[in-house]
Design an enzyme around this catalytic site. Structure first.
Site, short mmCIF file in Angstrom:
data_model
loop_
_atom_site.label_atom_id
_atom_site.label_comp_id
_atom_site.label_asym_id
_atom_site.label_seq_id
_atom_site.Cartn_x
_atom_site.Cartn_y
_atom_site.Cartn_z
N GLY A 1 46.12 37.97 37.12
CA GLY A 1 46.83 38.72 36.10
C GLY A 1 47.77 39.70 36.79
O GLY A 1 47.49 40.16 37.90
N GLN B 1 53.28 46.60 38.13
CA GLN B 1 52.79 46.24 39.46
C GLN B 1 53.88 45.64 40.34
O GLN B 1 53.67 45.48 41.54
CB GLN B 1 51.61 45.27 39.35
N CYS C 1 41.90 44.65 42.16
CA CYS C 1 43.24 44.86 41.63
C CYS C 1 44.25 44.63 42.74
O CYS C 1 44.07 45.12 43.87
CB CYS C 1 43.36 46.28 41.09
N LEU C 2 45.32 43.91 42.43
CA LEU C 2 46.37 43.69 43.43
C LEU C 2 47.01 45.00 43.88
O LEU C 2 47.52 45.08 45.00
CB LEU C 2 47.45 42.76 42.86
N HIS D 1 41.92 44.71 31.86
CA HIS D 1 42.47 45.28 33.10
C HIS D 1 43.99 45.37 33.03
O HIS D 1 44.58 46.42 33.36
CB HIS D 1 42.04 44.38 34.27
N GLU D 2 44.64 44.29 32.58
CA GLU D 2 46.11 44.29 32.54
C GLU D 2 46.65 45.20 31.44
O GLU D 2 47.68 45.86 31.64
CB GLU D 2 46.63 42.86 32.36
N HIS E 1 46.69 48.70 32.73
CA HIS E 1 47.83 48.97 33.61
C HIS E 1 49.03 49.51 32.83
O HIS E 1 49.71 50.45 33.28
CB HIS E 1 48.27 47.69 34.33
#
Length: 210
Positions: free
Chosen positions: A78, A83, A129-130, A171-172, A175
Protein backbone atom coordinates in the site's frame (compact mmCIF):
# COMPACT_ATOMS: atom_id res chain seq x y z
CA UNK A 1 -10.22 11.15 14.13
CA UNK A 2 -13.44 13.13 13.83
CA UNK A 3 -12.51 14.18 10.31
CA UNK A 4 -12.08 10.55 9.33
CA UNK A 5 -15.71 9.88 10.21
CA UNK A 6 -17.16 12.62 8.04
CA UNK A 7 -18.91 11.53 4.85
CA UNK A 8 -18.19 13.59 1.75
CA UNK A 9 -19.67 11.38 -0.96
CA UNK A 10 -22.98 9.65 -1.62
CA UNK A 11 -23.36 6.31 0.18
CA UNK A 12 -22.80 3.21 -1.93
CA UNK A 13 -24.60 -0.04 -1.34
CA UNK A 14 -22.07 -2.44 -2.82
CA UNK A 15 -18.36 -2.85 -2.21
CA UNK A 16 -16.02 -2.66 -5.17
CA UNK A 17 -14.73 -5.93 -6.58
CA UNK A 18 -11.01 -5.26 -6.51
CA UNK A 19 -10.02 -8.91 -6.99
CA UNK A 20 -10.56 -9.19 -10.75
CA UNK A 21 -7.74 -8.81 -13.32
CA UNK A 22 -5.35 -7.70 -10.58
CA UNK A 23 -2.15 -8.49 -12.47
CA UNK A 24 -3.28 -6.76 -15.65
CA UNK A 25 -4.53 -3.64 -13.89
CA UNK A 26 -1.48 -3.28 -11.66
CA UNK A 27 0.91 -3.87 -14.54
CA UNK A 28 -0.89 -1.31 -16.73
CA UNK A 29 -0.53 1.36 -14.05
CA UNK A 30 3.07 0.44 -13.36
CA UNK A 31 4.10 0.41 -17.03
CA UNK A 32 2.85 3.97 -17.46
CA UNK A 33 4.30 5.21 -14.17
CA UNK A 34 7.69 6.30 -12.88
CA UNK A 35 8.94 5.12 -9.50
CA UNK A 36 9.66 7.96 -7.09
CA UNK A 37 11.70 7.93 -3.87
CA UNK A 38 9.87 7.37 -0.59
CA UNK A 39 9.55 10.07 2.08
CA UNK A 40 10.48 8.93 5.58
CA UNK A 41 9.41 9.82 9.10
CA UNK A 42 10.35 13.42 9.88
CA UNK A 43 9.38 14.76 6.46
CA UNK A 44 6.69 17.41 7.11
CA UNK A 45 4.34 16.09 4.40
CA UNK A 46 3.89 12.90 6.45
CA UNK A 47 2.85 14.69 9.62
CA UNK A 48 -0.09 16.81 8.49
CA UNK A 49 -3.48 16.12 6.96
CA UNK A 50 -3.39 16.05 3.18
CA UNK A 51 -5.52 18.12 0.82
CA UNK A 52 -8.74 16.77 -0.66
CA UNK A 53 -8.64 15.48 -4.23
CA UNK A 54 -10.92 17.81 -6.22
CA UNK A 55 -9.64 17.32 -9.79
CA UNK A 56 -10.13 13.86 -11.30
CA UNK A 57 -8.22 14.19 -14.54
CA UNK A 58 -4.94 13.43 -16.28
CA UNK A 59 -2.74 14.75 -13.47
CA UNK A 60 -4.39 12.43 -10.95
CA UNK A 61 -4.14 9.50 -13.37
CA UNK A 62 -0.41 10.14 -13.79
CA UNK A 63 0.05 10.35 -10.02
CA UNK A 64 -1.75 7.04 -9.54
CA UNK A 65 0.43 5.39 -12.18
CA UNK A 66 3.56 6.71 -10.43
CA UNK A 67 2.25 5.48 -7.09
CA UNK A 68 1.79 1.94 -8.40
CA UNK A 69 5.29 2.05 -9.89
CA UNK A 70 6.73 3.38 -6.62
CA UNK A 71 4.86 0.80 -4.56
CA UNK A 72 6.22 -2.06 -6.67
CA UNK A 73 9.78 -0.67 -6.62
CA UNK A 74 9.66 -0.52 -2.81
CA UNK A 75 7.97 -3.95 -2.58
CA UNK A 76 5.06 -2.52 -0.63
CA UNK A 77 1.40 -3.53 -0.39
CA UNK A 78 0.00 0.00 0.00
CA UNK A 79 1.17 3.54 -0.66
CA UNK A 80 -0.26 6.96 0.20
CA UNK A 81 0.45 10.01 -1.95
CA UNK A 82 2.34 11.83 0.79
CA UNK A 83 4.78 8.92 0.89
CA UNK A 84 6.09 10.18 -2.44
CA UNK A 85 5.81 13.80 -1.34
CA UNK A 86 2.40 14.66 -2.82
CA UNK A 87 -0.06 16.48 -0.56
CA UNK A 88 -3.27 14.78 -1.73
CA UNK A 89 -5.70 12.32 -0.17
CA UNK A 90 -5.19 9.30 -2.38
CA UNK A 91 -3.75 5.85 -1.76
CA UNK A 92 -3.18 2.74 -3.86
CA UNK A 93 -2.92 -0.86 -2.75
CA UNK A 94 -1.88 -4.27 -4.02
CA UNK A 95 -2.49 -6.42 -0.97
CA UNK A 96 -3.59 -9.96 -0.13
CA UNK A 97 -6.13 -10.70 2.56
CA UNK A 98 -5.70 -13.50 5.08
CA UNK A 99 -7.20 -15.98 2.62
CA UNK A 100 -4.50 -15.15 0.07
CA UNK A 101 -6.91 -13.27 -2.23
CA UNK A 102 -5.19 -10.37 -4.00
CA UNK A 103 -6.80 -6.90 -3.93
CA UNK A 104 -5.68 -4.05 -6.21
CA UNK A 105 -7.19 -0.57 -6.27
CA UNK A 106 -7.12 3.13 -5.52
CA UNK A 107 -9.12 5.28 -3.09
CA UNK A 108 -9.35 9.06 -3.12
CA UNK A 109 -10.54 11.04 -0.10
CA UNK A 110 -10.89 7.93 2.09
CA UNK A 111 -13.00 7.84 5.22
CA UNK A 112 -12.96 4.87 7.59
CA UNK A 113 -16.31 3.60 8.84
CA UNK A 114 -16.63 3.30 12.61
CA UNK A 115 -17.73 -0.33 12.80
CA UNK A 116 -19.71 -1.67 15.79
CA UNK A 117 -17.53 -3.46 18.31
CA UNK A 118 -19.42 -6.68 17.72
CA UNK A 119 -18.34 -6.73 14.07
CA UNK A 120 -14.60 -6.62 14.70
CA UNK A 121 -11.83 -8.22 16.72
CA UNK A 122 -8.48 -6.61 17.47
CA UNK A 123 -5.55 -8.18 15.63
CA UNK A 124 -2.14 -7.40 17.14
CA UNK A 125 0.03 -8.55 14.23
CA UNK A 126 3.29 -6.84 13.30
CA UNK A 127 3.07 -3.71 11.18
CA UNK A 128 5.67 -2.01 9.03
CA UNK A 129 5.76 1.08 6.84
CA UNK A 130 7.74 2.11 3.77
CA UNK A 131 8.23 5.49 5.44
CA UNK A 132 9.78 3.80 8.47
CA UNK A 133 12.06 1.43 6.57
CA UNK A 134 13.32 -1.82 8.16
CA UNK A 135 11.23 -1.32 11.34
CA UNK A 136 8.31 -3.40 12.61
CA UNK A 137 6.13 -3.36 15.71
CA UNK A 138 3.06 -5.15 17.01
CA UNK A 139 0.02 -2.89 16.71
CA UNK A 140 -3.58 -3.86 17.56
CA UNK A 141 -6.05 -2.91 14.82
CA UNK A 142 -9.57 -4.11 14.00
CA UNK A 143 -9.52 -7.17 11.76
CA UNK A 144 -12.27 -5.72 9.55
CA UNK A 145 -12.19 -2.31 7.86
CA UNK A 146 -14.52 -0.42 5.53
CA UNK A 147 -13.23 2.61 3.64
CA UNK A 148 -15.47 4.93 1.64
CA UNK A 149 -14.26 7.49 -0.84
CA UNK A 150 -13.97 8.02 -4.58
CA UNK A 151 -12.27 6.23 -7.43
CA UNK A 152 -9.87 7.80 -9.94
CA UNK A 153 -12.82 9.26 -11.86
CA UNK A 154 -14.51 10.72 -8.79
CA UNK A 155 -17.24 8.07 -8.48
CA UNK A 156 -18.26 7.01 -4.94
CA UNK A 157 -16.81 3.67 -3.84
CA UNK A 158 -16.57 1.52 -0.74
CA UNK A 159 -13.84 -1.03 -0.04
CA UNK A 160 -14.08 -3.74 2.60
CA UNK A 161 -11.07 -5.63 3.90
CA UNK A 162 -10.37 -8.34 6.45
CA UNK A 163 -7.18 -9.43 8.18
CA UNK A 164 -3.98 -8.16 6.59
CA UNK A 165 -5.91 -6.21 3.97
CA UNK A 166 -7.99 -4.50 6.68
CA UNK A 167 -4.73 -3.42 8.33
CA UNK A 168 -3.52 -2.01 5.01
CA UNK A 169 -6.69 0.05 4.49
CA UNK A 170 -6.44 1.53 7.99
CA UNK A 171 -2.70 2.16 7.68
CA UNK A 172 -2.98 4.03 4.37
CA UNK A 173 -5.98 6.08 5.47
CA UNK A 174 -4.03 7.08 8.58
CA UNK A 175 -1.22 8.39 6.36
CA UNK A 176 -3.53 10.83 4.60
CA UNK A 177 -4.60 12.35 7.92
CA UNK A 178 -1.01 12.84 9.04
CA UNK A 179 -0.55 9.71 11.16
CA UNK A 180 2.16 7.10 10.96
CA UNK A 181 1.75 3.77 12.72
CA UNK A 182 4.50 5.02 15.06
CA UNK A 183 1.99 7.53 16.43
CA UNK A 184 -0.17 4.66 17.71
CA UNK A 185 2.67 3.01 19.64
CA UNK A 186 3.80 3.57 23.21
CA UNK A 187 6.88 5.74 23.72
CA UNK A 188 9.01 2.67 24.33
CA UNK A 189 7.71 0.87 21.24
CA UNK A 190 8.19 3.98 19.10
CA UNK A 191 11.75 4.35 20.34
CA UNK A 192 12.46 0.72 19.51
CA UNK A 193 11.01 1.08 15.98
CA UNK A 194 13.10 4.18 15.31
CA UNK A 195 16.17 2.31 16.54
CA UNK A 196 15.40 -0.51 14.10
CA UNK A 197 15.14 2.06 11.33
CA UNK A 198 18.42 3.73 12.28
CA UNK A 199 20.24 0.41 12.29
CA UNK A 200 18.76 -0.86 9.02
CA UNK A 201 19.39 -0.07 5.37
CA UNK A 202 16.38 0.63 3.13
CA UNK A 203 16.13 -1.61 0.06
CA UNK A 204 14.64 1.25 -1.98
CA UNK A 205 15.42 4.91 -2.65
CA UNK A 206 14.29 7.36 0.05
CA UNK A 207 14.14 11.15 0.35
CA UNK A 208 16.71 12.39 2.91
CA UNK A 209 15.35 14.69 5.62
CA UNK A 210 17.31 17.95 5.65
Amino acid sequence: MAQQQETRSEPVDEFVDDTQDCEEREQAHRSRGTARPITVVGNPVLHRECQEVTEFGDDLATLIDDMFASQRAAEGVGLAANQIGVDLKVFVYDCPDDDGVRHVGVVCNPVLDELPAGERVLDDSNEGCLSVPTAYASLPRPDVAVVRGQDAEGKPIAVRGTGYFARCLQHETDHLYGYLYLDRLSKRERKDALKQMAEGTPRYETVPND
